[in-house]
Design a protein around this motif. Structure first.
Motif, PDB file in Angstrom:
ATOM      1  N   HIS A   1       8.044   3.914   0.153  1.00  0.00           N
ATOM      2  CA  HIS A   1       7.166   2.736   0.091  1.00  0.00           C
ATOM      3  C   HIS A   1       7.852   1.564  -0.611  1.00  0.00           C
ATOM      4  CE1 HIS A   1       3.887   0.177  -1.251  1.00  0.00           C
ATOM      5  NE2 HIS A   1       4.156   0.500  -2.496  1.00  0.00           N
ATOM      6  N   THR A   2       8.573   1.860  -1.698  1.00  0.00           N
ATOM      7  CA  THR A   2       9.195   0.757  -2.454  1.00  0.00           C
ATOM      8  C   THR A   2      10.359   0.120  -1.709  1.00  0.00           C
ATOM      9  OG1 THR A   2      10.593   2.336  -3.592  1.00  0.00           O
ATOM     10  CG2 THR A   2       8.617   1.628  -4.743  1.00  0.00           C
TER      11      THR A   2
ATOM     12  N   GLU B   1       0.878  -1.178   0.000  1.00  0.00           N
ATOM     13  CA  GLU B   1       0.000   0.000   0.000  1.00  0.00           C
ATOM     14  C   GLU B   1       0.912   1.223   0.000  1.00  0.00           C
ATOM     15  OE1 GLU B   1      -3.466  -0.018   0.277  1.00  0.00           O
ATOM     16  OE2 GLU B   1      -3.511   2.167   0.163  1.00  0.00           O
ATOM     17  N   PHE B   2       0.704   2.129  -0.950  1.00  0.00           N
ATOM     18  CA  PHE B   2       1.574   3.305  -0.998  1.00  0.00           C
ATOM     19  C   PHE B   2       1.481   4.057   0.332  1.00  0.00           C
ATOM     20  CE2 PHE B   2       2.507   7.773  -1.806  1.00  0.00           C
ATOM     21  CZ  PHE B   2       3.797   7.636  -2.278  1.00  0.00           C
TER      22      PHE B   2
END
Ligand code: CUA
Length: 346
Positions: free
Chosen positions: A223-224, A217-218
């Motif tokens: 986030h990545t 979920e961003f």
């Protein structure tokens, strides 16, 4: 002066068998090449929950393939029929095709897939509020890492979840800041981690191995770079790992290591990090008691080795901009001593 009297005419696009075949080959090839991606696939399950999701996935792929083929055949028929005398069957004329293909058929597909999806979702849900598995692990998502707590065994670690192979394990999931999503494709489906709320899932690995997990979920800038691993190991190895993790950090005897410990304990590190056995009890960042036993640094961003650890401590913002870890203000002599100390935290 020689002026061409004919204005430039757009060249009409001509469908031909060759073009259609090339277009179909390119489309199918692109779809198949997606499967060459190296990341772990939900279609390669290693646990009962992931197995059910994969079976549902294959059913959906099969139905989607059949629908795509039918639509493609109809499209080709529509493209080429005008060259011959129109022998379109009555069923494909007028409103019959629109009502049949646009309303009746989609409803039939939905009526088939919806109950099957609900059945799988219900089978995977943890409906019993009491303890659902002998081993419970709490996972707390934070920007941008994972706090992993073994409440009964009374220790915590980060970005790495060890489980005994072949045994169901209940994960209690929550977040302290924004909504994250816990996802280990080969063991279970995605599940949101919501601040102020605890969700739970049962995972079980049928094979020993290291399974890649990530935030799905961003949740912000990094986030990545919010990954983790689930390490499934035989019960005896798991018991050894738990016993080692429960131990406090060893007391240093080497002068350089002692110097490194003093640097750690007198710096801002202790505001965020804990090392059991010392007075460092910060809880904003990962517990470092057994940092050296982990596979990665910075939530799957770097392989765990001293070179990467040195680079990470010196300037985390260059590696993971937006992470909560500030750049260090250590001198050229202090960093090697600190690294020597951190290297003993196995
Ligand atoms: Cu946490 Cu995306």
């Amino acid at each position: 002066m020689n002026i061409d009297p004919s204005p430039t005419q757009p060249i009409p696009f001509q469908w031909s068998c060759t073009k259609v075949v090339l277009w179909l080959c390119a489309s199918i090839g692109a779809i198949l090449l997606v499967g060459c991606a190296s990341s772990p696939s939900t279609l390669d399950p290693h646990g009962p929950a992931a197995q059910r999701i994969a079976e549902l996935g294959w059913l959906m792929i099969a139905i989607a393939t059949i629908v795509s083929l039918v639509v493609t055949v109809l499209l080709l028929y529509a493209l080429f029929r005008s060259r011959r005398r129109d022998r379109t069957p009555r069923i494909f004329r007028g409103h019959a095709l629109v009502i049949g293909g646009g309303i009746v058929f989609p409803i039939a597909v939905i009526l088939l897939l919806l109950p099957m999806t609900l059945y799988v979702m219900r089978a995977l849900a943890v409906t019993d509020p009491a303890r659902a598995a002998p081993l419970q692990i709490e996972v707390v998502a934070q920007q941008f890492w994972w706090e992993v707590v073994y409440p009964d065994q009374e220790f915590e670690t980060a970005n790495e979840i060890h489980i005994p192979v072949g045994e169901p394990v209940e994960l209690l999931l929550t977040s302290v800041d924004v909504i994250h999503s816990f996802w280990v494709p080969q063991l279970h489906g995605k599940i949101d981690m919501i601040p102020g709320r605890t969700t739970s899932i049962i995972i079980e690995a049928t094979d020993a191995g290291t399974y890649y997990g990530e935030c799905a979920e961003f949740c912000g800038l990094q986030h990545t770079k919010m990954a983790f691993v689930v390490v499934a190991e035989p019960a005896d190895q798991f018991a050894v790992w738990v016993a080692e993790q429960r131990e406090p950090a060893s007391v240093p005897t080497d002068p350089l290591v002692q110097q490194g410990e003093q640097i750690f304990l007198s710096s801002g590190c202790i505001q965020c990090h804990a090392i059991r056995g010392t007075h460092a009890t910060g809880d904003l960042g990962p517990d470092l008691t057994h940092l050296g036993s982990r596979l990665t640094l910075a939530a799957g961003t770097l392989e765990n080795n001293l070179g990467n650890l040195g680079g990470w401590i010196a300037n985390p913002q260059a590696i993971k901009p937006g992470s909560m870890m500030p750049p260090s203000e250590l001198t050229g002599e202090q960093l090697p001593a600190l690294l020597a100390y951190l290297a003993t935290l196995n």
